[in-house]
Each structure stands twice: as structure tokens, then as C-alpha cells.
Motif scaffolding. Structure first.
Motif, mmCIF file in Angstrom:
data_model
loop_
_atom_site.group_PDB
_atom_site.id
_atom_site.type_symbol
_atom_site.label_atom_id
_atom_site.label_comp_id
_atom_site.label_asym_id
_atom_site.label_seq_id
_atom_site.Cartn_x
_atom_site.Cartn_y
_atom_site.Cartn_z
ATOM 1 N N LEU A 266 0.463 -1.243 0.243
ATOM 2 C CA LEU A 266 0.488 -0.329 0.034
ATOM 3 C C LEU A 266 0.681 1.729 0.563
ATOM 4 O O LEU A 266 0.635 2.445 -1.026
ATOM 5 N N ALA A 267 1.771 0.887 0.913
ATOM 6 C CA ALA A 267 2.893 2.640 0.899
ATOM 7 C C ALA A 267 3.508 2.008 1.350
ATOM 8 O O ALA A 267 4.079 1.219 2.295
ATOM 9 N N THR A 268 4.984 3.119 1.920
ATOM 10 C CA THR A 268 6.218 2.812 2.316
ATOM 11 C C THR A 268 6.015 4.078 2.900
ATOM 12 O O THR A 268 6.300 5.058 2.316
ATOM 13 N N VAL A 269 6.554 3.928 4.052
ATOM 14 C CA VAL A 269 6.274 5.677 5.317
ATOM 15 C C VAL A 269 7.843 5.621 5.867
ATOM 16 O O VAL A 269 8.435 4.726 6.547
ATOM 17 N N PRO A 270 8.223 6.821 6.029
ATOM 18 C CA PRO A 270 8.849 6.891 7.208
ATOM 19 C C PRO A 270 9.143 6.875 8.122
ATOM 20 O O PRO A 270 7.686 7.566 8.664
ATOM 21 N N ILE A 271 9.490 6.218 9.049
ATOM 22 C CA ILE A 271 9.604 6.394 10.516
ATOM 23 C C ILE A 271 10.506 6.402 10.931
ATOM 24 O O ILE A 271 11.968 6.561 10.619
ATOM 25 N N THR A 272 10.769 7.016 12.775
ATOM 26 C CA THR A 272 12.135 6.522 13.167
ATOM 27 C C THR A 272 11.449 6.110 14.659
ATOM 28 O O THR A 272 11.051 6.026 15.173
ATOM 29 N N ALA A 273 13.262 4.766 14.411
ATOM 30 C CA ALA A 273 12.756 4.372 15.528
ATOM 31 C C ALA A 273 13.724 4.580 16.829
ATOM 32 O O ALA A 273 14.465 5.577 17.116
ATOM 33 N N GLY A 274 14.196 3.626 17.967
ATOM 34 C CA GLY A 274 15.049 3.519 19.092
ATOM 35 C C GLY A 274 16.091 4.149 18.837
ATOM 36 O O GLY A 274 17.388 3.798 18.145
ATOM 37 N N TYR A 329 5.380 15.037 16.872
ATOM 38 C CA TYR A 329 5.245 16.068 16.478
ATOM 39 C C TYR A 329 6.102 16.873 16.792
ATOM 40 O O TYR A 329 5.870 17.771 15.928
ATOM 41 N N TRP A 330 6.523 15.966 17.299
ATOM 42 C CA TRP A 330 7.824 17.369 18.726
ATOM 43 C C TRP A 330 9.035 16.961 17.996
ATOM 44 O O TRP A 330 10.089 18.157 18.186
ATOM 45 N N ASP A 331 9.266 16.471 16.888
ATOM 46 C CA ASP A 331 10.639 16.431 15.993
ATOM 47 C C ASP A 331 10.302 15.091 14.881
ATOM 48 O O ASP A 331 10.792 14.400 13.849
ATOM 49 N N PRO A 332 9.554 16.427 14.155
ATOM 50 C CA PRO A 332 9.424 16.392 12.605
ATOM 51 C C PRO A 332 10.584 16.508 11.441
ATOM 52 O O PRO A 332 9.660 15.068 10.534
ATOM 53 N N THR A 333 11.447 16.595 11.345
ATOM 54 C CA THR A 333 12.507 15.698 10.698
ATOM 55 C C THR A 333 13.567 14.722 11.309
ATOM 56 O O THR A 333 13.795 14.048 9.886
ATOM 57 N N VAL A 345 8.001 3.316 17.688
ATOM 58 C CA VAL A 345 8.227 3.627 16.162
ATOM 59 C C VAL A 345 7.885 5.168 15.999
ATOM 60 O O VAL A 345 6.058 4.668 16.492
ATOM 61 N N GLY A 346 8.012 6.215 15.538
ATOM 62 C CA GLY A 346 7.110 7.158 15.783
ATOM 63 C C GLY A 346 6.996 7.371 13.921
ATOM 64 O O GLY A 346 8.111 7.744 13.190
ATOM 65 N N LEU A 347 6.006 7.962 13.659
ATOM 66 C CA LEU A 347 5.282 8.406 12.472
ATOM 67 C C LEU A 347 5.415 10.193 12.422
ATOM 68 O O LEU A 347 4.723 10.657 13.382
ATOM 69 N N ARG A 348 5.872 10.955 11.553
ATOM 70 C CA ARG A 348 5.340 12.004 11.331
ATOM 71 C C ARG A 348 3.895 12.364 11.531
ATOM 72 O O ARG A 348 2.503 11.543 10.874
ATOM 73 N N ASP A 349 3.178 13.705 12.579
ATOM 74 C CA ASP A 349 2.324 14.251 12.482
ATOM 75 C C ASP A 349 2.221 15.173 12.645
ATOM 76 O O ASP A 349 3.183 16.010 13.293
#
Length: 405
Positions: A266-274, A329-333, A345-349
Motif C-alpha cells: 500500500l505504501a512505504t512510510v518514513p519512521i523513526t525508531a529507537g 509532532y515534536w521532532d518532525p525531521t 516507532v514514530g510516524l510524522r504527525d
């Protein structure tokens, strides 16, 4: 008051007589009132020809006692047993021995905190017909236990859902409790149990459920002895339906999550992990809970005062220990670039959440029971008992965790 008391006693006596009349309605032969006057020669029917155990009027009868109706000769013509429990009267199924001398219930285990009534009619070898009415009550336990079940009744879940029962007490007699729980599926599939510690029992098939499967869980825990003097309270069923297949693979090294629906990307979503010092677990995890917004405080999961965020959007719990997939939302980059979290696991919001963000998009397309697999992290594989992570265990190891082999 005395007149009312006599009236109640008279009504009770009449009810007993009417019960016997009903039992005798299909009988033939005999003479005298209710067909109980004796045999063809007019001799009287013997008293107490029908023997019932437990004894008439017994109280606090233990569960281990056996209910039996017997005659020394001739045959039992009719036996009716009713159990009253929780203000509900239920007929007790049973069967006669081949010689017609003994009746016993199909389930030998007596219900607890219950009142039993027995009505029986018999014909002896001399042709005498007799009837008997008895009653007894069973032991009332001081201690009870219940199971808290996952998922919810009538829910629609992802293909990775594991049935999980958390008991309100430690279970000593695991085999008895395990036998009292039945999990079935339509279409059929083999489902096996696995114990995690003393108070948790999970069920799953060998592979993820097929979409459209309906699963039914029967909890026959009522009066099952889990530990000495501790008996189950529940006799209930619930069911859930497996929805579409959605699995997501988080690559902690590449900072991406691939979302597949029914095998199609469906999609490839950018994430941030530990972050390096607080990496994310590897392995297969299952979405346990979905929260539009929640507070996350590091002190509740073993960290110090590193963070306390009161309004984390689109939060999806993956483990009991506090691993979430959530909006950031606190670290959008960071998503798609670096790993900065404390294991989640964080996704942009955006603050307050939005369906137009990657986190909102994923949240809106997810179900409790969906699988999220994390790979290429620097941490160990998640423990199978941490959340609904039993898919990290081989089928052989899973089956080995049952109490009934």
C-alpha cells in the motif's frame, strides 16, 4: 402470617405431587393413587425402593460427590433432575445403565452453589411401581476467579490476533482450566494453547488467521477448581471476526515501514525508531490497543524524567512493556532520517493529530490484531509473552507450552 405459611407449604406439596403426576403420566400398570398402590396382586409398593445419592436434604455437598439414582431390581422408568443456579433452573442430562438399574448424569461434576431436585419412577421385579422426590444443595465456595479476555466480543480484528486470557488468580490446576476453555474457528483450523506464567493462557493457530474467519471462545470455567478452594465463576461464550490482512514491516536501519494489504504494497512510510541507547525490539508484534491521543511519561516504563508528553496522537500499543507505534509532532525531521525515540516507532504527525499525516493515514487503516514486524534494530527479539508477541515462537515451542499434552 400463619395462614400464609400454611398456604405456601400446601402449594409446595401440591407442586411436588404434580411433578410426580407428570412423571407417571406415561407409566402403565399398578393400582392405587398415582399408580403407586402396588403390583398386580394388590401388595403395597416397598418404601425407599429408589435410592438417591447424595441423601435427601443434604447441604454443602462437595463437587466430588457423585449423583446416582438406583434400584435394587426391576428398572427405572423415568428420572428427572433439575439444577437451580443463579435463579435459573436447568434440566440435567443423564442416561440409564443398560440393565436399567442406575441413572447417572452425563457430566459427573456437580455444580456449586446450586440446588438439585430429583424425581424418579421405578418398577420392581414384582410389578410394584414407586416414585421418589429428593433434593440437596452443593457447597458454596468462598473464593472465585475470572478470566479477562482479549479480544472483545463481536470485534473485527487483524489476522495476527491472539486470544489471551488473563486470570484473576494464579492457576495451580492448569490442565483443568485449559480443558474448560474451547477456541474454535469457522472455517476450521487447528488452534492450540500456551501458558505464560501462572495466570495467562493464550491461543493461536500455526499461522496468521485467514481473513473472514469467525472465532468462538467458550469459557466453561464455572466451578472449575483453579487452586485449592478457588473456583471459576464464568460460563459464557464470545466471538470475533478476522478482517482483511494487513502486515507492516518496520526497517529500523532504513527508517521506513512497508504497509501491505492482502499481500499488496500500500505504501512505504518514513519512521523513526529507537535511538542507539534505547533501541526498539525486533520481531513480530500485534496491535493491542488504539488511542486517538494519550499521555506518555518515561517514568511509567522504567525511564527517568527524559520525557512526559501529554498529547501523543495516533498511539497504537504493541507490547505490555510500553512499545508503541505513534504520531510524532515534536521532532518532525526525524522520520525517514534518524532514530531518536526511547524504543517506540514514530510516524510524522501534527499536534492534535490529522488524517492527512503518515501517522493519521496508518491509524485510520489499522485494526487491533494487525501485525507490525520490526527488523534490523540493534535490540533483541521481543519476548513472546510481552504483549501478543507469540508469533515469535515456533509452532513446536508454542504447543509445548500447553498443560494438556
Amino acid at each position: 402470617m400463619h395462614v400464609q405459611g400454611r398456604a405456601r407449604r400446601a402449594a409446595g406439596a401440591l407442586a411436588a405431587v404434580l411433578t410426580w403426576v407428570g412423571l407417571l403420566a406415561g407409566c402403565t400398570g399398578g393400582s392405587g393413587p398415582l399408580g403407586l398402590g402396588g403390583g398386580p396382586d394388590g401388595t403395597p409398593a416397598p418404601r425407599d425402593a429408589i435410592r438417591v445419592t447424595p441423601d435427601d436434604g443434604s447441604t454443602a455437598v462437595p463437587q466430588s460427590r457423585r449423583l446416582r439414582v438406583r434400584v435394587p431390581d426391576g428398572r427405572l422408568e423415568k428420572v428427572k433432575v433439575v439444577v437451580e443456579q443463579d435463579a435459573r433452573a436447568t434440566p440435567v442430562a443423564g442416561h440409564l445403565s443398560t440393565d436399567g438399574l442406575t441413572w447417572r448424569p452425563d457430566d459427573d461434576r456437580l455444580a456449586l452453589a446450586a440446588r438439585y431436585t430429583v424425581d424418579a419412577v421405578a418398577l420392581d421385579s414384582a410389578g410394584h411401581r414407586s416414585a421418589r422426590h429428593t433434593w440437596f444443595t452443593t457447597y458454596v465456595p468462598d473464593k472465585r476467579f475470572i478470566a479477562y479476555a482479549t479480544p472483545e466480543d463481536r470485534s473485527v480484528v487483524g489476522t495476527g490476533m491472539i486470544v489471551s486470557l488473563a486470570f484473576s488468580t494464579d492457576i495451580v490446576n492448569k490442565a483443568a482450566v485449559e480443558r474448560a476453555v474451547r477456541v474454535s474457528a469457522r472455517p476450521p483450523v487447528e488452534i492450540r494453547p500456551h501458558w505464560f506464567g501462572k495466570n495467562r493462557l493464550d491461543f493461536r493457530p500455526e499461522r496468521y488467521w485467514k481473513p473472514g474467519t469467525k472465532v468462538t471462545v467458550d469459557l466453561g470455567l464455572r466451578d472449575v477448581e483453579a487452586a485449592k478452594g478457588v473456583f471459576g465463576l464464568q460460563a459464557k461464550s464470545f466471538s470475533f471476526t478476522v478482517g482483511r490482512s494487513q502486515t507492516s514491516v518496520v526497517d529500523a536501519a532504513a527508517h521506513t515501514m512497508e504497509v501491505r494489504r492482502d499481500g499488496r504494497l500500500l505504501a512505504t512510510v518514513p519512521i523513526t525508531a529507537g535511538a542507539p541507547d534505547t533501541p526498539t525490539y525486533n520481531g513480530k508484534m500485534v496491535v493491542m490497543d488504539m488511542l486517538e491521543e494519550t499521555r506518555m511519561n518515561g517514568q511509567t516504563v522504567g525511564f527517568g524524567g527524559e520525557y512526559d508528553i501529554p498529547d501523543v496522537p495516533h498511539a497504537m500499543r504493541l507490547t505490555d512493556s510500553g512499545t508503541f507505534l505513534h504520531g510524532n509532532y515534536w521532532d518532525p525531521t526525524a522520520p525517514g532520517v534518524s532514530n531518536v525515540s526511547h524504543g517506540c516507532v514514530g510516524l510524522r504527525d501534527v499536534q492534535g493529530g490529522s488524517s492527512d499525516t503518515p501517522a493519521g493515514w496508518f491509524f485510520d487503516r489499522s485494526l487491533i490484531g494487525d501485525v507490525v514486524e520490526i527488523v534490523n534494530s540493534r535490540d533483541k527479539t521481543v519476548d513472546p509473552g510481552n504483549g501478543l508477541s507469540g508469533w515469535n515462537m515456533t509452532w513446536a515451542a508454542w504447543k509445548a507450552g500447553a498443560a494438556v499434552k
